[in-house]
Design a protein around this motif. Structure first.
Motif, PDB file in Angstrom:
ATOM      1  N   ASP A  38       0.734  -1.387  -0.092  1.00  0.00           N
ATOM      2  CA  ASP A  38       0.010  -0.172  -0.153  1.00  0.00           C
ATOM      3  C   ASP A  38       0.933   1.193   0.124  1.00  0.00           C
ATOM      4  N   ASP A  39       0.486   2.415  -0.412  1.00  0.00           N
ATOM      5  CA  ASP A  39       1.115   3.243  -1.266  1.00  0.00           C
ATOM      6  C   ASP A  39       0.142   4.623  -1.532  1.00  0.00           C
ATOM      7  N   SER A  43      -1.240   5.895   5.465  1.00  0.00           N
ATOM      8  CA  SER A  43       0.208   4.229   5.081  1.00  0.00           C
ATOM      9  C   SER A  43       0.927   4.600   4.053  1.00  0.00           C
ATOM     10  N   GLY A  44       0.903   5.327   3.095  1.00  0.00           N
ATOM     11  CA  GLY A  44       1.359   5.732   2.057  1.00  0.00           C
ATOM     12  C   GLY A  44       2.381   6.849   2.853  1.00  0.00           C
ATOM     13  N   ARG A  47       4.623   5.535   5.226  1.00  0.00           N
ATOM     14  CA  ARG A  47       6.021   4.787   4.750  1.00  0.00           C
ATOM     15  C   ARG A  47       6.981   5.774   3.717  1.00  0.00           C
ATOM     16  N   PRO A  54       3.780  -0.058   5.668  1.00  0.00           N
ATOM     17  CA  PRO A  54       2.405   0.988   5.009  1.00  0.00           C
ATOM     18  C   PRO A  54       1.862   0.230   6.439  1.00  0.00           C
ATOM     19  N   ASN A  93      -1.982   4.121  13.175  1.00  0.00           N
ATOM     20  CA  ASN A  93      -1.372   3.727  11.554  1.00  0.00           C
ATOM     21  C   ASN A  93      -0.071   4.437  12.768  1.00  0.00           C
TER      22      ASN A  93
END
Length: 318
Positions: A38-39, A43-44, A47, A54, A93
């Motif tokens: 996942d980007d 999450s992206g 990352r 992610p 997250n």
């Protein structure tokens, strides 16, 4: 009925967490293997900015497997809506990333948070390496990045991972080899299900497992990934990527989707996935059809209907 099924579910996104919510009623020996390509979204950003895995899909699975609906579950799913750098970030997250820094590794972070949430089962990233999902498109172009693939607008010919030698977490292979059942999906075919199967050693572990393998077909086609695909097409894509057939059962929805929900999906050119039962059965795969639609505003799987179908199949196997 047996209450200690050893189940391994591979996927990502919303679909995986929906299924886990239902399956936790039947067993605590439940392993979720989650894609880490996942980007997009919070999450992206984490990352890119912090060089971490992610955390979003992992967080969703942890909450889905939590024993009870507690205040902590709501805390982990809280998304900031503020005119600051926190805008759009999910608190869960951030907690996962912070715990990884405190404990020194992501696996330990997941285990510690699992204790806080009283998770029934365990959640494992498919790999600890920072992989990028790539796609060779039918028009001859190569696209890198999950979000870019979704937004490209062309038909996907084949996926690959960068690096293509990424190693799985050893616990994943052990869980698969001991499983009574391995379940693929539900979820986005190209960006949730297949990335896990491309990690080194995972498809071989599924072949070696004495358990049966399910593929849970999506209820609706997905814009930018599976436009016009039938359930048979989904299965063929998996077979082509693996170079072999590992699926024993396809679970597909035959429940009615009301006109109000269909209208929403038509705006995205999405339609219900046709089952093509006879074509799938010619591959030697058994097809289980059932009303699997939830009562939500979207045409998602009902976690309890879906889990019941899978458990009922397992109960018939000696």
């Amino acid at each position: 009925m047996k209450d200690d099924w050893k189940l391994v579910v591979l996927g990502g996104g919303t679909g995986l967490s929906v299924l886990l919510k239902g399956l936790k009623r039947y067993t605590s020996d439940l392993t979720a293997v989650v894609t880490v390509s996942d980007d997009g979204g919070s999450s992206g950003r984490l990352r890119t900015e912090m060089g971490v895995l992610p955390p979003g899909d992992i967080r969703n699975c942890l909450v889905a497997l939590a024993e009870t609906e507690t205040l902590m579950d709501k805390v982990f799913q809280h998304r900031f809506k503020t005119m600051s750098s926190l805008n759009g970030h999910n608190l869960g997250n951030l907690i996962l990333v912070a715990m990884a820094e405190i404990t020194g590794d992501f696996i330990t972070a997941i285990k510690e948070i699992s204790k806080v949430l009283a998770v029934r089962g365990r959640v494992i990233p498919s790999t600890l390496e920072h992989v990028v999902l790539g796609a060779w498109m039918e028009d001859g172009n190569t696209v890198l990045g999950e979000t870019a693939i979704r937004n490209y607008g062309g038909r996907i010919r084949k996926l690959f991972l960068v690096p293509d030698t990424c190693e799985p977490v050893p616990d994943t292979l052990e869980a698969i080899r001991k499983a009574d059942a391995v379940i693929l999906g539900p979820g986005s075919l190209y960006t949730s299900v297949l990335p896990n199967l491309l990690v080194k050693g995972i498809k071989e572990a599924i072949e070696e497992s004495p358990g049966i393998t399910f593929y849970v077909s999506n209820i609706m086609t997905e814009k930018g990934e599976t436009d016009g695909y039938t359930a048979f097409d989904h299965v063929q894509v998996i077979n082509e990527h693996l170079g072999r057939q590992i699926i024993d059962y396809v679970v597909a929805n035959d429940g009615v989707i009301d006109e109000m929900r269909l209208k929403r999906y038509r705006e995205e050119n999405a339609v219900p996935v046709k089952i093509d039962k006879e074509k799938i059965e010619k591959l030697g795969i058994k097809v289980i059809q059932a009303d699997l639609v939830s009562d939500d505003e979207l045409a998602w799987h009902d976690p309890y209907k879906l889990a019941r179908v899978i458990i009922d199949v397992l109960a018939t196997i000696p």
